[in-house]
Design an enzyme around this catalytic site. Structure first.
Site, PDB file in Angstrom:
ATOM      1  N   SER A  82       0.828  -1.211   0.000  1.00  0.00           N
ATOM      2  CA  SER A  82       0.000   0.000   0.000  1.00  0.00           C
ATOM      3  C   SER A  82       0.855   1.251   0.000  1.00  0.00           C
ATOM      4  O   SER A  82       1.969   1.263   0.563  1.00  0.00           O
ATOM      5  CB  SER A  82      -0.861  -0.001   1.261  1.00  0.00           C
ATOM      6  N   TYR A  98      -1.846   0.073  10.215  1.00  0.00           N
ATOM      7  CA  TYR A  98      -2.124  -0.573   8.932  1.00  0.00           C
ATOM      8  C   TYR A  98      -0.913  -0.466   8.001  1.00  0.00           C
ATOM      9  O   TYR A  98      -0.432  -1.467   7.459  1.00  0.00           O
ATOM     10  CB  TYR A  98      -3.366   0.056   8.272  1.00  0.00           C
ATOM     11  N   LYS A 142       1.954  -3.394   6.417  1.00  0.00           N
ATOM     12  CA  LYS A 142       2.304  -3.594   5.004  1.00  0.00           C
ATOM     13  C   LYS A 142       3.814  -3.480   4.803  1.00  0.00           C
ATOM     14  O   LYS A 142       4.401  -4.237   4.024  1.00  0.00           O
ATOM     15  CB  LYS A 142       1.550  -2.595   4.128  1.00  0.00           C
TER      16      LYS A 142
HETATM   17  C1  WQD Z   1      -9.288  10.344   0.092  1.00  0.00           C
HETATM   18  C2  WQD Z   1      -9.354  11.844   0.288  1.00  0.00           C
HETATM   19  C3  WQD Z   1      -9.825  12.556   2.548  1.00  0.00           C
HETATM   20  C4  WQD Z   1     -13.940  11.029   2.665  1.00  0.00           C
HETATM   21  C5  WQD Z   1      -6.736   5.445   2.489  1.00  0.00           C
HETATM   22  C6  WQD Z   1      -5.562   4.767   3.101  1.00  0.00           C
HETATM   23  C7  WQD Z   1      -4.687   4.206   2.044  1.00  0.00           C
HETATM   24  C8  WQD Z   1      -5.464   3.324   1.094  1.00  0.00           C
HETATM   25  C9  WQD Z   1      -6.646   4.030   0.562  1.00  0.00           C
HETATM   26  C10 WQD Z   1      -5.455   0.985   1.670  1.00  0.00           C
HETATM   27  C11 WQD Z   1      -8.674  12.325   1.577  1.00  0.00           C
HETATM   28  C12 WQD Z   1     -10.931  12.946   1.594  1.00  0.00           C
HETATM   29  C13 WQD Z   1     -12.649  11.352   2.301  1.00  0.00           C
HETATM   30  C14 WQD Z   1     -14.916  12.078   2.766  1.00  0.00           C
HETATM   31  C15 WQD Z   1     -13.217  13.660   2.146  1.00  0.00           C
HETATM   32  N1  WQD Z   1      -5.949   2.144   1.741  1.00  0.00           N
HETATM   33  N2  WQD Z   1     -12.286  12.643   2.048  1.00  0.00           N
HETATM   34  N3  WQD Z   1     -14.497  13.351   2.496  1.00  0.00           N
HETATM   35  O1  WQD Z   1      -7.097   8.415   3.183  1.00  0.00           O
HETATM   36  O2  WQD Z   1      -6.286   8.823   0.802  1.00  0.00           O
HETATM   37  O3  WQD Z   1      -6.265   6.553   1.724  1.00  0.00           O
HETATM   38  O4  WQD Z   1      -7.414   4.541   1.645  1.00  0.00           O
HETATM   39  O5  WQD Z   1      -4.393   0.612   1.270  1.00  0.00           O
HETATM   40  O6  WQD Z   1      -3.687   3.487   2.643  1.00  0.00           O
HETATM   41  O7  WQD Z   1      -4.844   5.690   3.885  1.00  0.00           O
HETATM   42  O8  WQD Z   1      -8.423   7.543   1.172  1.00  0.00           O
HETATM   43  O9  WQD Z   1     -10.732   7.609   0.355  1.00  0.00           O
HETATM   44  O10 WQD Z   1     -10.313   7.863   2.846  1.00  0.00           O
HETATM   45  O11 WQD Z   1      -9.689   9.716   1.307  1.00  0.00           O
HETATM   46  O12 WQD Z   1     -12.924  14.853   1.920  1.00  0.00           O
HETATM   47  O13 WQD Z   1     -16.082  11.883   3.094  1.00  0.00           O
HETATM   48  O14 WQD Z   1     -10.720  12.210   0.415  1.00  0.00           O
HETATM   49  O15 WQD Z   1      -9.579  13.586   3.460  1.00  0.00           O
HETATM   50  O16 WQD Z   1      -8.049  13.537   1.292  1.00  0.00           O
HETATM   51  P1  WQD Z   1      -6.984   7.952   1.792  1.00  0.00           P
HETATM   52  P2  WQD Z   1      -9.869   8.120   1.449  1.00  0.00           P
END
Ligand code: WQD
Length: 330
Positions: free
Chosen positions: A118, A144, A148
């Site tokens: 990841s 998490y 990885k």
């Molecule tokens: C994306 C962006 C939020 C929800 C995570 C893990 C990563 C990988 C993928 C597994 C961010 C913003 C989100 C909402 C928002 N997982 N957001 N409103 O955090 O980039 O990655 O998932 O391997 O390791 O860290 O993904 O989809 O949660 O967020 O504004 O309702 O969307 O702040 O900038 P993230 P995400």
């Protein structure tokens, strides 16, 4: 050739199985805790908890009786927030699960592995805004991400100890679906959360619009799950090829190299769904880096892989896969 896919009944795993079944025999292993046998119709699912102490023996037997040549190991817990709440359990599940897979592989003399890693291994990497490369420092900030990174170390050590041939694919933000049945509506990531909100007639939330990015919202590298599935095929070919040697790279970013902002994703969802609900900007979510974008140069050069689908196709396919999505379009 026969490939065993752990987590094969899950969201990403079922896409990998779809790509593999056109080329090889596939053995699906899954504990069905979040995966579903419906995703892999036509395949018998070997139901097995990889973190259980009986797992190495049972896996070894499956590998021997089915003549397994290679493993794609995707089975893992993947919620960052939950990993902060239950770190020991994440280590037990993800590190313990991989340890049992490696024990079984060694005993069954299966020497080829593609490991699902990841972008979370990088943590809040300070690249000054440039895309992140595989040789940038890895400082995961969540348990998490730690599991990885430890997983990659375990693979490396097995490579040195008994000639395991392996690659680790560092997934960036995976989205979309190949077909409606293969979507992931239960996920807690941006695209499903925004779809859930607009379908419920609620305002989607943007976690912070005061970041140091072009429009103030966070940049992420969204990669279509079908493209990601193809990367596993390329990785398997690489570990099985004569070109795999001691100097070969093992870790590969799987991303597009293009950052999309949260605002752009929300706009794309409004366009795809026809729902015009305005988003609400709320405070930042703790721990979110401003920008996480892959430099995909290594995987392009070494595995001849690059992404083919854009954000529009990820959003459109996630919407088609949304439960009764079309029926609800007003
Ligand atoms: C994306 C962006 C939020 C929800 C995570 C893990 C990563 C990988 C993928 C597994 C961010 C913003 C989100 C909402 C928002 N997982 N957001 N409103 O955090 O980039 O990655 O998932 O391997 O390791 O860290 O993904 O989809 O949660 O967020 O504004 O309702 O969307 O702040 O900038 P993230 P995400």
């Amino acid at each position: 050739m026969t490939v065993l896919v752990t987590g094969g009944a899950g969201y990403i795993g079922s896409h990998v199985v779809r790509e593999l079944e056109q080329r090889t025999e596939v053995v699906v292993v899954d504990d069905l805790s979040s995966g579903s046998a419906d995703r892999v119709r036509g395949h018998e699912v070997v139901v097995l908890d990889l973190a259980d102490q009986s797992a190495p023996g049972r896996l070894q037997e499956v590998m021997s009786t089915r003549g397994v040549d290679a493993v794609v190991h995707l089975a893992a817990r993947k919620q960052v927030g939950e990993s902060v709440q239950r770190p020991a359990w994440y280590y037990q599940q993800n590190v313990g699960g991989l340890a049992n897979v490696l024990l079984a592989m060694e005993r069954a003399e299966v020497r080829e592995l593609v490991f699902s890693s990841s972008a979370a291994v990088y943590g809040d990497v300070a690249t000054g805004g440039r895309p992140v490369r595989e040789d940038d420092p890895c400082q995961p900030v969540s348990p998490y991400g730690q599991t990885k990174l430890v997983g990659e170390w375990m693979c490396r050590a097995a490579g040195e100890a008994w000639d395991l041939r392996w690659t680790a694919l560092r997934y960036f933000n995976v989205a979309g679906a190949a077909t409606p049945e293969l979507g992931d509506p239960a996920a807690t990531n941006l695209i499903p959360l925004v779809l859930r909100a607009v379908v419920a007639g609620q305002r989607p939330q943007i976690f912070g619009a005061d970041y140091d990015t072009p429009d103030g919202t966070c940049l992420r590298d969204y990669v279509h799950v079908q493209d990601l599935a193809r990367a596993h095929i390329a990785a398997l070919e690489h570990v099985g090829s004569a070109g795999y040697g001691t100097t070969s790279h093992r870790e590969f970013n799987v991303g597009t190299g293009h950052g999309s902002s949260v605002s752009e994703v929300v706009s794309e969802i409004r366009r795809a769904t026809g729902r015009t609900t305005d988003a609400e900007v709320v405070s930042r979510r703790p721990g979110d880096p401003a920008s996480v974008v892959a430099d995909p140069g290594r995987i392009r050069a070494d595995l001849d892989w690059s992404a083919e689908h854009g954000l529009d196709e990820m959003v459109a396919s996630a919407w088609r896969a949304w439960p009764h999505g079309h029926a609800r379009v007003s």
